[in-house]
Every structure is written in C-alpha cells, then in structure tokens.
Design a protein around this motif. Sequence first.
Motif: not given
Length: 294
Positions: A112-119, A123-124
């Motif tokens: 998700t874009t949320g995952l890529l923006s948070m990590l 971590e990604v």
Amino acid sequence: MNGMKTAMLLAALTALFMALGYMFGGTGGATIALIFAAGMNLLTYWNADKLVLRMHHAREVDAASAPEFYGLVAELARRAAIPMPRVYLVDDPSPNAFATGRNPENAAVAATTGLLSMLSHEEVAGVMAHELGHVRNRDTLIMTMVATIAGAISMIANFGLFFGHGENRPNPLVAILAVFMAPFAAMIVQMAISRTREFGADRAGAEISGNPRALASALAKIAGPAQRMPSAASQGNPAAAQLYIVPTQVSELFSTHPATEKRIAALMALEGTPTAAPAPQPVRRSALDPNRTR
C-alpha cells in the motif's frame, strides 16, 4: 505439504457450503451448493490472484512507473532465487502488503502507499522479503483461495436468510446463527493453517533481506496503524485480512497471525539480540514512497 493443506481446505469449505445449502434449501440446496462450490474451487485456483488484486484496486507498476520499488523487489527476488513476480501498488493509507498467486511462476506482490510512506527503505525491503518468502514457501495459493472462498461463504450465509421459502425456509434463529457462525467457521479453518506460516515467512524474509532487525522494526511500526485503520478491502471482505503481513482485526482468538510481539521476538532472536521489540523510529518518508516530493 501445502498441496495437502489446500486439498483439505477446499474439502472443508466445500462441506461448509453444502451444509449451508442443506440448511437453507434441503437436499436440492445441498446439491446446488456442491455445484457452486466446485465452480468456485476451479475459479479460485486459476483466477483468485486476479480477484484479490481487483478487490484491492491494485495497479501494476514496472521499472518505468515505480523504478525504486520495482527495482527493490527485483533484487529481493534474485536473492530469493524465484521468478520475478508482478508488482502492484494499492492506493490505501493503511500500511500493509501481501502476496498472491497459485505458484512462484504466477505470483504477484503488492504494497500500500501507506506502507511505503511510513517505512524506511530497509524496512520496506524487510516487508517485501517477507512477502517473497510466502511466494518461495508456496503459501500464496492457499492464502489467496481462503480470501476468496471464505468471503463467498459469508455471502451465501447472508443470502440464505432471504432466499429460503416454504418448508425449506430455516428456523429464523437457526438462520441467524448460520449468518454469524459461517464466517467464524471459515476463520477457524484459516487459523489451522496460517499461524506457523507467518513465522516461516518472517524467517525467509530475514534471510532474503539479510536484515531481521529491519523487518522487526517494520512490524512494530505498522501493527498499530493497521489495526486502527484497516484496509478498504478487508472492511468489505474480512477474509482478506489473512493475506496481509499484519492483521487488521483486533481479536487474537480469530487472528490468522501470531501476536506481533512473538514475531518480533523470533526475528530478534535470529539476530542474536535481546527479544525486546525495537523502538519504532520517527516516521520518515522512504525513497520508495510514490507520493514523496523528489
């Protein structure tokens, strides 16, 4: 082993379909449910990955449209010694990722874009290595089929309330019970096959990425937000939650994943460090974030 689990799962869910059909329509209903289950099994085997990706409104990306993210997955796939999967992005603020496909030759991974923006980048990489671990371990067939078939069971249980009639119409209390119990029964089947699978994918992800601490940090960072902000797809079909790297339902009783704290402890043990969860670092935009200002 996963082939046997898949056969057992299909048999169990087919039996549940037939039981619901008999409850709502007698012998004729059970026969119709059997035919429907057979068709569903064939459909999900060949097309469940497409259904799951469509459910998430995922968009495929390549080296031109998402060079950093695609390149990261390509490098991890090379390390894992598996064919390059198709790569997708899901426009969703909920931080999560999943893998799908019936085998490594027909696999896809999505974040998700949320995952890529948070990590962070590391971590990604840990998260996507976990998903490629599912691909390498051949978990994706059973995961994808559960997401589609269990969702169909919930649907047929709800439809049964309205389509029974005459002497075939069930006792209202029994029908209401079926509506609530059918999804739970499907989740129990998931529980029987899912929890050790996540530990295996974590170990594979640590091996592929070479950084168990980064994967542990990612789990610590996204577990809370994923619970508080479940994905749009899992809200429409709760069975989809078992696809994700972290669950989106609060109750551990029906969770398809081990407790996040136990997964973090196992990852930290792989590195030979104390099992206390790594403290989440301040959120910073990854270079992989498609919304990052360049």
